[in-house]
Write a protein that holds these residues in place. Structure first.
Motif, short mmCIF file in Angstrom:
data_model
loop_
_atom_site.label_atom_id
_atom_site.label_comp_id
_atom_site.label_asym_id
_atom_site.label_seq_id
_atom_site.Cartn_x
_atom_site.Cartn_y
_atom_site.Cartn_z
N VAL A 56 8.16 -20.55 -135.30
CA VAL A 56 9.17 -19.86 -136.11
C VAL A 56 9.81 -18.68 -135.37
O VAL A 56 10.86 -18.18 -135.77
CB VAL A 56 8.58 -19.36 -137.45
CG1 VAL A 56 8.16 -20.53 -138.31
CG2 VAL A 56 7.41 -18.40 -137.22
N PHE A 57 9.17 -18.22 -134.28
CA PHE A 57 9.70 -17.07 -133.54
C PHE A 57 10.46 -17.47 -132.27
O PHE A 57 10.98 -16.59 -131.57
CB PHE A 57 8.55 -16.16 -133.11
CG PHE A 57 7.84 -15.47 -134.23
CD1 PHE A 57 8.53 -14.89 -135.28
CD2 PHE A 57 6.45 -15.40 -134.24
CE1 PHE A 57 7.87 -14.24 -136.31
CE2 PHE A 57 5.77 -14.75 -135.26
CZ PHE A 57 6.48 -14.18 -136.31
N LYS A 58 10.55 -18.73 -131.96
CA LYS A 58 10.99 -19.15 -130.62
C LYS A 58 12.43 -18.78 -130.28
O LYS A 58 12.79 -18.71 -129.12
CB LYS A 58 10.77 -20.64 -130.43
CG LYS A 58 11.66 -21.55 -131.26
CD LYS A 58 11.35 -23.01 -130.93
CE LYS A 58 12.27 -23.97 -131.66
NZ LYS A 58 11.97 -25.37 -131.32
N HIS A 59 13.27 -18.53 -131.28
CA HIS A 59 14.67 -18.15 -130.99
C HIS A 59 14.90 -16.64 -131.16
O HIS A 59 16.04 -16.19 -131.12
CB HIS A 59 15.63 -18.90 -131.92
CG HIS A 59 15.59 -20.38 -131.73
ND1 HIS A 59 15.72 -20.98 -130.49
CD2 HIS A 59 15.44 -21.40 -132.63
CE1 HIS A 59 15.65 -22.30 -130.63
NE2 HIS A 59 15.48 -22.57 -131.90
N ILE A 60 13.82 -15.88 -131.34
CA ILE A 60 13.95 -14.46 -131.67
C ILE A 60 13.49 -13.57 -130.51
O ILE A 60 12.45 -13.82 -129.90
CB ILE A 60 13.13 -14.12 -132.93
CG1 ILE A 60 13.66 -14.93 -134.13
CG2 ILE A 60 13.20 -12.63 -133.24
CD1 ILE A 60 12.82 -14.79 -135.37
N VAL A 61 14.29 -12.54 -130.22
CA VAL A 61 13.95 -11.56 -129.19
C VAL A 61 13.59 -10.24 -129.89
O VAL A 61 14.44 -9.65 -130.55
CB VAL A 61 15.12 -11.31 -128.24
CG1 VAL A 61 14.75 -10.28 -127.18
CG2 VAL A 61 15.56 -12.61 -127.58
N PRO A 62 12.35 -9.77 -129.77
CA PRO A 62 11.98 -8.49 -130.39
C PRO A 62 12.57 -7.34 -129.60
O PRO A 62 12.36 -7.24 -128.39
CB PRO A 62 10.45 -8.50 -130.32
CG PRO A 62 10.15 -9.34 -129.11
CD PRO A 62 11.22 -10.38 -129.04
N LEU A 63 13.32 -6.47 -130.25
CA LEU A 63 13.99 -5.38 -129.53
C LEU A 63 13.51 -3.99 -129.95
O LEU A 63 13.41 -3.09 -129.12
CB LEU A 63 15.50 -5.48 -129.72
CG LEU A 63 16.19 -6.66 -129.02
CD1 LEU A 63 17.67 -6.70 -129.40
CD2 LEU A 63 16.03 -6.55 -127.51
N TRP A 64 13.24 -3.81 -131.23
CA TRP A 64 12.79 -2.51 -131.73
C TRP A 64 11.37 -2.61 -132.29
O TRP A 64 10.94 -3.69 -132.70
CB TRP A 64 13.69 -2.02 -132.87
CG TRP A 64 15.05 -1.54 -132.49
CD1 TRP A 64 15.44 -0.25 -132.21
CD2 TRP A 64 16.25 -2.33 -132.40
NE1 TRP A 64 16.78 -0.20 -131.94
CE2 TRP A 64 17.31 -1.46 -132.05
CE3 TRP A 64 16.53 -3.68 -132.56
CZ2 TRP A 64 18.61 -1.90 -131.87
CZ3 TRP A 64 17.82 -4.13 -132.38
CH2 TRP A 64 18.85 -3.24 -132.04
N THR A 65 10.66 -1.50 -132.32
CA THR A 65 9.34 -1.45 -132.95
C THR A 65 9.17 -0.11 -133.65
O THR A 65 9.81 0.89 -133.28
CB THR A 65 8.21 -1.63 -131.92
OG1 THR A 65 6.95 -1.59 -132.60
CG2 THR A 65 8.24 -0.52 -130.87
N ASP A 66 8.32 -0.10 -134.67
CA ASP A 66 7.97 1.16 -135.33
C ASP A 66 6.62 1.68 -134.84
O ASP A 66 6.09 2.64 -135.39
CB ASP A 66 7.95 0.98 -136.86
CG ASP A 66 6.90 -0.04 -137.32
OD1 ASP A 66 6.17 -0.60 -136.48
OD2 ASP A 66 6.81 -0.28 -138.54
N ASP A 67 6.07 1.00 -133.83
CA ASP A 67 4.77 1.34 -133.26
C ASP A 67 3.63 1.15 -134.24
O ASP A 67 2.55 1.73 -134.09
CB ASP A 67 4.76 2.78 -132.70
CG ASP A 67 5.59 2.91 -131.44
OD1 ASP A 67 5.44 2.04 -130.55
OD2 ASP A 67 6.39 3.85 -131.33
N HIS A 68 3.86 0.32 -135.26
CA HIS A 68 2.81 -0.06 -136.21
C HIS A 68 2.76 -1.58 -136.33
O HIS A 68 2.52 -2.12 -137.41
CB HIS A 68 3.06 0.58 -137.57
CG HIS A 68 2.97 2.08 -137.56
ND1 HIS A 68 1.78 2.76 -137.42
CD2 HIS A 68 3.94 3.03 -137.63
CE1 HIS A 68 2.01 4.07 -137.43
NE2 HIS A 68 3.31 4.26 -137.56
N SER A 69 3.02 -2.25 -135.22
CA SER A 69 2.97 -3.72 -135.13
C SER A 69 4.07 -4.41 -135.92
O SER A 69 3.96 -5.59 -136.25
CB SER A 69 1.59 -4.24 -135.59
OG SER A 69 0.57 -3.71 -134.77
N ASN A 70 5.13 -3.71 -136.24
CA ASN A 70 6.30 -4.30 -136.87
C ASN A 70 7.48 -4.20 -135.90
O ASN A 70 7.58 -3.23 -135.14
CB ASN A 70 6.65 -3.59 -138.18
CG ASN A 70 5.48 -3.60 -139.15
OD1 ASN A 70 4.91 -4.65 -139.43
ND2 ASN A 70 5.14 -2.44 -139.67
#
Length: 256
Positions: A56-70
């Motif tokens: 489900v994540f294969k087309h998604i690039v994580p760019l931001w984080t809240d430093d709480h694993s989100n």
């Protein structure tokens, strides 16, 4: 290694203006207290690698984080290309919440320390979107629908996430299409359809929602009750506004 190089190493190609906007955004965040920060190049590379292993994540690039694993991720391809989703470590919901990176960057520029839940989102949209945005959302909705119809054997979690996205981008003008999912066999899909009908205050769904309260899944029953309350609240607001309208007109010195 630069942001562009990290992305290209993983065969991810973003428009030049988007990359430039992300770099400017990063510089503005430096030394400031923020709730969401752009990932470093090393963090980005590591996150792309582990997310690529999950369907489900294969087309998604994580760019931001809240430093709480989100994280906030960007769809790099497919019908949802360049829209942003929120990746919650507790509950997976990959439906789009921003139309593009520029929209989130603008919001974070105005509200750098607000929690995610407090930020203004683009989706689900109201009736104030432009003609171009409406056309784009309808196109995306139709493409997602075609994918769902083409592959009837896809995994349940993949289907669920696609439907979450389809329902989230459905414009107000086509909200009646959500009725199709109110009796879906997937209780999470049924739950989401009910909640969105409530969010849009779609009064024609009232009787169907009452049936879900009686016969729906556990998730659906609770969502349908909430949706009915939301619809009643919107109806009450409309009555109050209608009742007060002549008074407001009089106060403004407007003859009716």
């Amino acid at each position: 290694m630069s942001l562009r190089e990290v992305l290209e190493q993983h065969a991810i190609y973003l428009p030049d203006d988007m990359l430039e906007a992300l770099l400017i955004h990063r510089k503005k965040q430096e030394g400031r207290k923020v709730q969401l920060r752009l990932l470093s190049e090393q963090e980005l590379a590591e996150s792309i690698e582990w997310m690529a292993q999950i369907e489900v994540f294969k087309h998604i690039v994580p760019l931001w984080t809240d430093d709480h694993s989100n994280y906030v991720g960007l769809y790099a391809e497919g019908p949802l290309a360049y829209r942003l989703c929120y990746i919650n470590h507790e509950e997976t919901d990959l439906s789009p919440v921003y139309r593009n990176a520029a929209s989130l960057i603008a919001e974070l520029g105005q509200n750098p320390v607000q929690d995610w839940d407090q930020l203004h989102k683009d989706y689900p949209s109201g009736g104030d979107i432009s003609a171009k945005q409406l056309t784009e959302d309808i196109r995306c909705k139709n493409e997602l629908q075609a994918i769902l119809e083409k592959d009837s054997s896809m995994e349940d979690d993949v289907r669920c996430q696609l439907l979450y996205s389809l329902m989230a981008i459905t414009p107000v003008s086509e909200v009646d299409s959500l009725l199709l999912y109110v009796d879906d066999e997937d209780m999470y899909v049924q739950e989401r359809a009910c909640m969105l009908l409530g969010h849009h205050g779609y009064e024609p769904a009232t009787e169907l929602l009452k049936e879900v309260v009686k016969h729906g899944s556990p998730n659906g029953k609770l969502a349908a009750r909430k949706a009915l309350s939301m619809i009643r609240a919107k109806q009450m607001d409309m009555r109050i506004k209608k009742t007060n309208q002549p008074h407001i007109a009089h106060m403004d010195g407007i003859e009716r």
